[in-house]
Design a protein around this motif. Structure first.
Motif, PDB file in Angstrom:
ATOM      1  N   ALA A 106       0.831  -1.207   0.000  1.00 35.06           N
ATOM      2  CA  ALA A 106       0.000   0.000   0.000  1.00 35.06           C
ATOM      3  C   ALA A 106       0.865   1.257   0.000  1.00 35.06           C
ATOM      4  O   ALA A 106       0.554   2.245  -0.680  1.00 35.06           O
ATOM      5  N   GLU A 107       1.976   1.207   0.723  1.00 27.12           N
ATOM      6  CA  GLU A 107       2.864   2.360   0.793  1.00 27.12           C
ATOM      7  C   GLU A 107       3.520   2.630  -0.559  1.00 27.12           C
ATOM      8  O   GLU A 107       3.658   3.779  -0.979  1.00 27.12           O
ATOM      9  N   GLU A 108       3.944   1.578  -1.245  1.00 22.23           N
ATOM     10  CA  GLU A 108       4.562   1.739  -2.560  1.00 22.23           C
ATOM     11  C   GLU A 108       3.561   2.265  -3.573  1.00 22.23           C
ATOM     12  O   GLU A 108       3.871   3.152  -4.388  1.00 22.23           O
ATOM     13  N   LEU A 109       2.350   1.742  -3.529  1.00 26.25           N
ATOM     14  CA  LEU A 109       1.320   2.220  -4.447  1.00 26.25           C
ATOM     15  C   LEU A 109       0.956   3.668  -4.139  1.00 26.25           C
ATOM     16  O   LEU A 109       0.781   4.479  -5.058  1.00 26.25           O
ATOM     17  N   ALA A 110       0.868   3.997  -2.863  1.00 28.33           N
ATOM     18  CA  ALA A 110       0.528   5.372  -2.473  1.00 28.33           C
ATOM     19  C   ALA A 110       1.554   6.363  -3.007  1.00 28.33           C
ATOM     20  O   ALA A 110       1.203   7.471  -3.433  1.00 28.33           O
ATOM     21  N   ALA A 135      -5.210   4.373  -1.635  1.00 25.88           N
ATOM     22  CA  ALA A 135      -6.037   5.514  -2.048  1.00 25.88           C
ATOM     23  C   ALA A 135      -6.358   6.410  -0.859  1.00 25.88           C
ATOM     24  O   ALA A 135      -6.330   7.642  -0.971  1.00 25.88           O
ATOM     25  N   ALA A 136      -6.660   5.795   0.280  1.00 28.67           N
ATOM     26  CA  ALA A 136      -6.962   6.581   1.478  1.00 28.67           C
ATOM     27  C   ALA A 136      -5.751   7.397   1.919  1.00 28.67           C
ATOM     28  O   ALA A 136      -5.892   8.531   2.402  1.00 28.67           O
ATOM     29  N   MET A 137      -4.564   6.848   1.720  1.00 27.69           N
ATOM     30  CA  MET A 137      -3.341   7.531   2.145  1.00 27.69           C
ATOM     31  C   MET A 137      -3.085   8.805   1.345  1.00 27.69           C
ATOM     32  O   MET A 137      -2.444   9.730   1.832  1.00 27.69           O
ATOM     33  N   VAL A 138      -3.585   8.851   0.099  1.00 30.67           N
ATOM     34  CA  VAL A 138      -3.319  10.024  -0.751  1.00 30.67           C
ATOM     35  C   VAL A 138      -4.573  10.839  -1.039  1.00 30.67           C
ATOM     36  O   VAL A 138      -4.536  11.798  -1.806  1.00 30.67           O
ATOM     37  N   GLY A 139      -5.688  10.458  -0.424  1.00 37.09           N
ATOM     38  CA  GLY A 139      -6.892  11.265  -0.563  1.00 37.09           C
ATOM     39  C   GLY A 139      -7.744  10.992  -1.786  1.00 37.09           C
ATOM     40  O   GLY A 139      -8.587  11.827  -2.150  1.00 37.09           O
ATOM     41  N   ILE A 140      -7.567   9.834  -2.439  1.00 32.28           N
ATOM     42  CA  ILE A 140      -8.463   9.467  -3.538  1.00 32.28           C
ATOM     43  C   ILE A 140      -9.727   8.873  -2.929  1.00 32.28           C
ATOM     44  O   ILE A 140      -9.661   7.874  -2.205  1.00 32.28           O
ATOM     45  N   PRO A 141     -10.886   9.459  -3.171  1.00 30.71           N
ATOM     46  CA  PRO A 141     -12.123   8.946  -2.564  1.00 30.71           C
ATOM     47  C   PRO A 141     -12.465   7.559  -3.070  1.00 30.71           C
ATOM     48  O   PRO A 141     -12.104   7.175  -4.189  1.00 30.71           O
ATOM     49  N   GLU A 142     -13.194   6.808  -2.270  1.00 26.54           N
ATOM     50  CA  GLU A 142     -13.484   5.423  -2.622  1.00 26.54           C
ATOM     51  C   GLU A 142     -14.405   5.310  -3.827  1.00 26.54           C
ATOM     52  O   GLU A 142     -14.412   4.271  -4.491  1.00 26.54           O
TER      53      GLU A 142
END
Length: 249
Positions: A106-110, A135-142
């Motif tokens: 998740a960190e790498e994708l973020a 997505a949550a880590m960078v603010g992309i809404p679900e």
């Protein structure tokens, strides 16, 4: 060993990817020619189905998400027969596609999502937990996370890409044309072995030229209608679609 003179000079047309693939006049095969087959499910796409699916998705991006030229669509998915339609649908709408390794944490994708400025994320159900966390880590809404492939979300929280379409019909959306030499088609990230991954900017002309280069290299060795069954020669797509191979295939 082939010499330089063995290969023809190739003229690169002044067209973006969509124009090159779907508006050309010299295509020998018909609209109903099957060009993709999923070996596990036998699900397939004809040339016309790929084009129509891409257009529907591109219109949906504009209608539902106010998609603008230069917006980035991230792909976090294992190989999937829907990848071409998603990719070219984003290009139809003027977008840039940024494919990510589905093995990422998740960190790498973020990191890639943030660095690329991704506006939405395409994924598959088996990796939805990682996609959702990144997505949550960078603010992309679900509601900007959508699925491709044969599996649907049983909770109905995440839409399938086939639901991203212009359902009202009140507005007629047109294709956003790109400048082949200046506008990006793909933003592909390096492996990051010596530091953070770095985005490689590939314009439309880069991909068109690469496709023509492959065609010249084949030297007419492949046919769309010959072979043992009369359905044409086939290529096994074993290369990872989460890298640039998916865009140039």
């Amino acid at each position: 060993m082939p010499t330089k003179s063995s290969y023809p000079d190739v003229e690169i047309p002044d067209k973006d990817i969509w124009g090159f693939l779907f508006e050309r006049k010299d295509r020998p095969y018909p609209d109903d020619k099957v060009i993709y087959v999923d070996p596990y499910t036998d699900r397939s796409y004809t040339y016309a189905q790929v084009k129509n699916t891409a257009v529907d998705f591109g219109k949906g991006l504009k209608a539902l998400w106010d998609w603008q030229k230069g917006d980035v669509l991230a792909l976090f998915t294992p190989n999937c027969i829907d990848t071409p339609s998603i990719t070219w649908g984003a290009h139809w709408a003027g977008g840039i596609v940024s494919p990510a390794n589905p093995g990422y944490t998740a960190e790498e994708l973020a990191f890639q999502l943030k660095d690329s400025g991704a506006k939405a994320l395409v994924t598959q159900l088996p990796v939805i937990a990682t996609a959702r966390k990144a997505a949550a880590m960078v603010g992309i809404p679900e509601d900007r996370i959508i699925l491709i492939g044969d599996e649907r979300d049983p909770s109905l929280k995440f839409k399938h890409f086939t639901s991203i379409r212009n359902t009202s019909g009140a507005t007629r959306y047109r294709r956003t044309k790109a400048n082949p030499e200046e506008d990006l088609a793909f933003l592909v990230y390096s492996s990051g072995t010596t530091g953070h991954p770095k985005g490689v900017m590939l314009c439309h002309r880069n991909i068109v030229a690469n496709t023509l280069m492959v065609a010249a290299g084949e030297g007419g060795n492949m046919s769309w209608k010959d072979g043992p069954d009369g359905n044409g020669d086939s290529i096994l797509a074993f290369l990872p679609f989460f890298h640039i191979y998916g865009g140039g295939f």
